[in-house]
Design an enzyme around this catalytic site. Structure first.
Site, PDB file in Angstrom:
ATOM      1  N   GLU A 417      33.010 -18.254  60.318  1.00 42.65           N
ATOM      2  CA  GLU A 417      34.034 -17.456  60.993  1.00 42.65           C
ATOM      3  C   GLU A 417      33.414 -16.427  61.946  1.00 42.65           C
ATOM      4  O   GLU A 417      33.683 -15.229  61.886  1.00 42.65           O
ATOM      5  CB  GLU A 417      34.931 -16.766  59.956  1.00 42.65           C
ATOM      6  CG  GLU A 417      35.677 -17.762  59.086  1.00 42.65           C
ATOM      7  CD  GLU A 417      36.624 -17.108  58.093  1.00 42.65           C
ATOM      8  OE1 GLU A 417      36.593 -15.864  57.943  1.00 42.65           O
ATOM      9  OE2 GLU A 417      37.412 -17.829  57.449  1.00 42.65           O
ATOM     10  N   GLU A 499      36.678 -24.355  54.138  1.00 43.86           N
ATOM     11  CA  GLU A 499      37.334 -23.475  53.163  1.00 43.86           C
ATOM     12  C   GLU A 499      38.785 -23.904  53.041  1.00 43.86           C
ATOM     13  O   GLU A 499      39.415 -24.278  54.034  1.00 43.86           O
ATOM     14  CB  GLU A 499      37.268 -21.990  53.582  1.00 43.86           C
ATOM     15  CG  GLU A 499      35.891 -21.379  53.476  1.00 43.86           C
ATOM     16  CD  GLU A 499      35.849 -19.900  53.855  1.00 43.86           C
ATOM     17  OE1 GLU A 499      36.897 -19.219  53.740  1.00 43.86           O
ATOM     18  OE2 GLU A 499      34.768 -19.434  54.260  1.00 43.86           O
TER      19      GLU A 499
END
Length: 796
Positions: A417, A499
């Site tokens: 991220e 994720e």
């Protein structure tokens, strides 16, 4: 896009000339210590410790808890305390070793480590997760006393999770000849793998740090697990003084046994390095032969067979031990995850310990090895963004060269991220990182975990061999079918769920099953952890009022290694004929957060394995059955409450509203009309006995080995009482110490170090660590009003 690799791997074992584990006999001080780098500094009043060590898991000075509501780490660090710490150790190098190279290797120090030897500043290493090493030769007092001192600074808000503090992984001291194999200088691949043969390609960097040219011979031999030599190769050359030389050798192994998750067969390579007519070094390494490939039609293939990655993410801590990376703690983690159906782990968001990867190699667990949580733009004021420009290349090199020979590692990840992922700057940085990784290892694809999944990330994805998708199912992108839409727009993109939410487990896994170009899913998280407190209950946005929550409470497996309800649900998604019973409490298990964001789905359903609901007699209680059986029948005290199908259309869950009556709640699973599984919940009375179960009763007397002992409080019928929270006392005798205690209560502020701990939901955990002496070990557990119980172990 197609990625096809044949690879072989394994960590070069620490068996170079004179290599020793350097963990024992350190002195430690928590706080500043001006002048502690100097030889003459008096550390006699410092604590004597052995490594691995993590001071953040210890009780804060003057308290009986590691937690504080005013800790700088706040929710992110689970309200634990960092700060500055000092380590010192005295050691001797014999005079006859003069002329050899003395090297120290740190597997991991969190963070900002400054290393001194005999008062000299040898170097600094900011990143808390990469291994590093120094050549100490020019500063060593041969034949006399030497002092190494390490200052560690875990200051300010620098992590989004519990990091731990200190020298939390192993340290090694190596003595090498002037001509020796370079640190992480072994690079082993197989350009060709088939059932009939495998070509083993061995590239070995050798350094000549002597003052004259050296005539060098490198013998490379391959052995099977029974000690049979399968082949060898000999190369000779002259290496200039002060220069490196890359030896290139190929050996054929006939009829190789291929490394896989089901059969993680390891071979052994032996190096024998001779220079100027004498043996200078013998080194061995375990390795595995396997072939991997990635493409949009077949997904991920291991040895020619498509495998869906049943994956989970985890952080580096070991629960009650903090971040201390004992070999057995790392191995147990892999064992328990594999027993729960996992075949893949994402090391988020940093390289793991070498011991963890060794365990993955031995046990057959696939690994995504990840480098960073941020690059130039940080997520905390004092995190890695302060060091990225100066250190990224060194840290990537450490990760790749250290880990590239592990057969378990199948992908590299350049980051998680990353804030600048949607910008031209971020895309260019990604290009640089990917290119550098491939210059070190071109046998694996490179990925990165990407969130906020919108088309503006396409330029970033185009740099990656495999696109990592965070929260493709149920996320906040505003799109219902992220994978399908992106495949239509970018049909050559290989995708993986890096994720996923626990609460979206069904949809996330069905997307993997339905789309060949989605090669797997990694839930956040496989293993619970300290920090990001209550992400799995109170959710986002987080604030200091969440105290005393200190665990994330989002893992399939809790910090003690026990399966949580969502792990049993995942069993039903991944395995045949699975069956489990959970009850929704009539009142929430904890106070809820009315302001939780709609996208905050790291929680699971409020579910407990408990049939004790005094005061709710004859009132309906929701009972959920997680099942991969074709049909489930529920009984209460022997009376059938009916049958229900469980399959994809029911999301593998069957639900009953059952008027509560104490007794026996039983589920029977059927397939083809035949019983294939059974699950039972019983009402328990007051606890009257203690049950102790050790995962290992025969231990190694190496000052490192661990035994995890589960303590259960049971009633007069031997039934676990899930309401029992008795205070338990522990007494240890013999050649062991108590390394940690815990109960997985996410709000408990109790010490992990004291010889006592309350049970939670009827259970508690005691972790014993051996000393360096063999002998009998006994642990006695007692509680008020309950007979004490003793378990005996042996240390050899």
């Amino acid at each position: 896009m197609i990625w096809l690799f044949a690879a072989i791997g394994g960590r070069v074992c620490a068996q170079q000339t004179g290599t020793q584990l350097f963990d024992d006999g350190w002195h430690f001080f928590r706080g500043g210590a001006q002048g502690a780098e100097n030889i003459a500094f008096d550390d006699s009043k410092w604590r004597k410790i052995d490594l691995p060590h993590d001071w953040s898991i210890e009780d804060r000075p003057g308290t009986k808890s590691p937690f504080s509501p005013t800790a700088i780490s706040q929710v992110s660090g689970g309200f634990t305390t960092g700060g500055t710490g000092w380590y010192r150790k005295q050691f001797a190098i014999p005079a006859d070793q003069k002329g050899k190279r003395i090297i120290i290797q740190f597997d991991g120090v969190y963070m900002n480590a400054t290393v001194f030897v005999n008062g000299h500043n040898i170097g600094q290493h900011p990143y808390g997760y990469t291994s590093f090493w120094y050549d100490l030769t020019d500063y060593i007092n041969f034949g006399g006393n030497n002092v190494i001192a390490v200052e560690v600074k875990n200051e300010g808000q620098n992590s989004r999770w519990y990091s731990g503090s200190g020298i939390y992984r192993h340290v090694w001291l190596k003595t090498a000849e002037p001509v020796h194999i370079a640190q992480w200088g072994s690079d082993i691949t197989t350009p060709e793998v088939s059932p009939a043969s495998a070509k083993v390609h061995v590239r070995t960097m050798v350094l000549n740090e002597g003052s004259t040219d050296a005539r060098v011979q490198l013998v490379c031999m391959i052995y099977d697990k029974d000690g049979n030599q399968l082949g060898h190769d000999i190369k000779k050359d002259t290496i200039k003084a002060g220069g490196p030389y890359l030896f290139d050798q190929t050996i054929t192994v006939d009829n190789p046994q291929l490394w896989s998750c089901e059969s993680p067969v390891l071979y052994k390579v032996k190096y024998e390095l001779r220079f100027n007519g004498r043996i200078g070094e013998r080194t061995t390494a375990d390795f595995g032969i396997r072939k991997i490939s990635f493409d949009v039609n077949n997904g991920f293939m291991l040895n020619g067979k498509t495998i869906k990655l049943k994956g989970g993410c985890f952080h580096n801590d070991n629960g009650p031990l903090g971040s201390k990376a004992y070999d057995r703690a790392e191995e147990r983690k892999v064992e328990l995850l594999k027993a729960s159906g996992y075949n893949a782990i994402r090391c988020s968001h940093n390289p793991p310990s070498p011991a963890f990867l060794d365990a993955c190699d031995r046990l057959g667990m696939l690994v995504m090895d990840e480098a960073f949580d941020c690059w130039r733009y940080g997520k905390n004021a004092y995190d890695y963004h302060l060091y990225f420009d100066q250190w990224w290349q060194k840290d990537v090199e450490s990760m790749v060269t250290r880990d590239r020979n592990h057969p378990s590692v199948i992908m590299w990840s350049i980051g998680n991220e990353i804030p600048e992922r949607a910008t031209p700057e971020g895309v260019n940085t990604a290009k640089t990182l990917v290119a550098y990784i491939k210059s070190l290892d071109n046998t694996r694809p490179v990925t990165s975990a990407v969130n906020d999944l919108k088309p503006d990330k396409d330029p970033y994805f185009s740099i990656l061999d495999v696109g990592g998708y965070n929260y493709a199912v149920g996320g906040d992108s505003g799109r219902k079918d992220v994978y399908g839409e992106d495949h239509a727009r970018a049909p050559d993109r290989i995708m993986v769920g890096t994720e996923s939410y626990p609460l979206e487990a069904f949809g996330s896994w069905m997307a993997v099953e339905d789309h060949p170009y989605v090669i797997g899913d990694f839930v956040w998280t496989a293993w619970d952890y300290i920090g990001e407190a209550s992400i799995g209950w109170l959710g986002y946005w987080q604030e200091s009022s969440f105290y005393p929550w200190n665990l994330a409470y989002c893992g399939d497996i809790d910090i003690c290694g026990w399966k949580r309800p969502q792990s049993y649900y995942r069993d039903a998604l991944w395995k045949p004929d699975q069956l489990s019973i959970f009850v929704t409490p009539p009142k929430p298990s904890f106070a809820t957060n009315p302001h939780i964001e709609s996208w905050s789905k790291w929680n699971w359903l409020d579910a407990v394995a408990d049939w004790n609901w005094n005061g709710y007699e004859n009132k309906p209680v929701a009972v959920n059955i997680y099942s991969s059986c074709a049909e489930v029948e529920l009984f209460l005290n022997g009376k059938s409450l009916g049958k229900k199908e469980t399959n994809r259309s029911t999301k593998f869950i069957a639900t009953w509203d059952v008027p509560y009556k104490p007794g026996k709640l039983e589920a029977i699973g059927y397939d083809g009309g035949k019983q294939v599984n059974q699950a039972v919940l019983n009402t328990a009375s007051a606890p009257v006995s203690i049950k102790l179960t050790a995962d290992n009763t025969s231990l190694k007397a190496n000052n490192q080995d661990l035994s995890y002992i589960t303590v259960e409080l049971r009633d007069k019928h031997g039934i676990l009482n899930p309401r029992a929270e008795n205070l338990l006392h522990f007494k240890i005798n013999g050649a062991a110490t108590i390394a940690g205690v815990g109960n997985a209560n996410p709000r408990s502020l109790e010490s992990f170090q004291l010889l006592q701990r309350k049970a939670w939901r009827g259970t508690c955990l005691v972790i014993l660590k051996t000393t360096g002496k063999p002998g009998i070990i006994t642990l006695t557990v007692s509680a008020d009003g309950i007979p004490a119980k003793t378990i005996t172990l042996q240390s050899n």
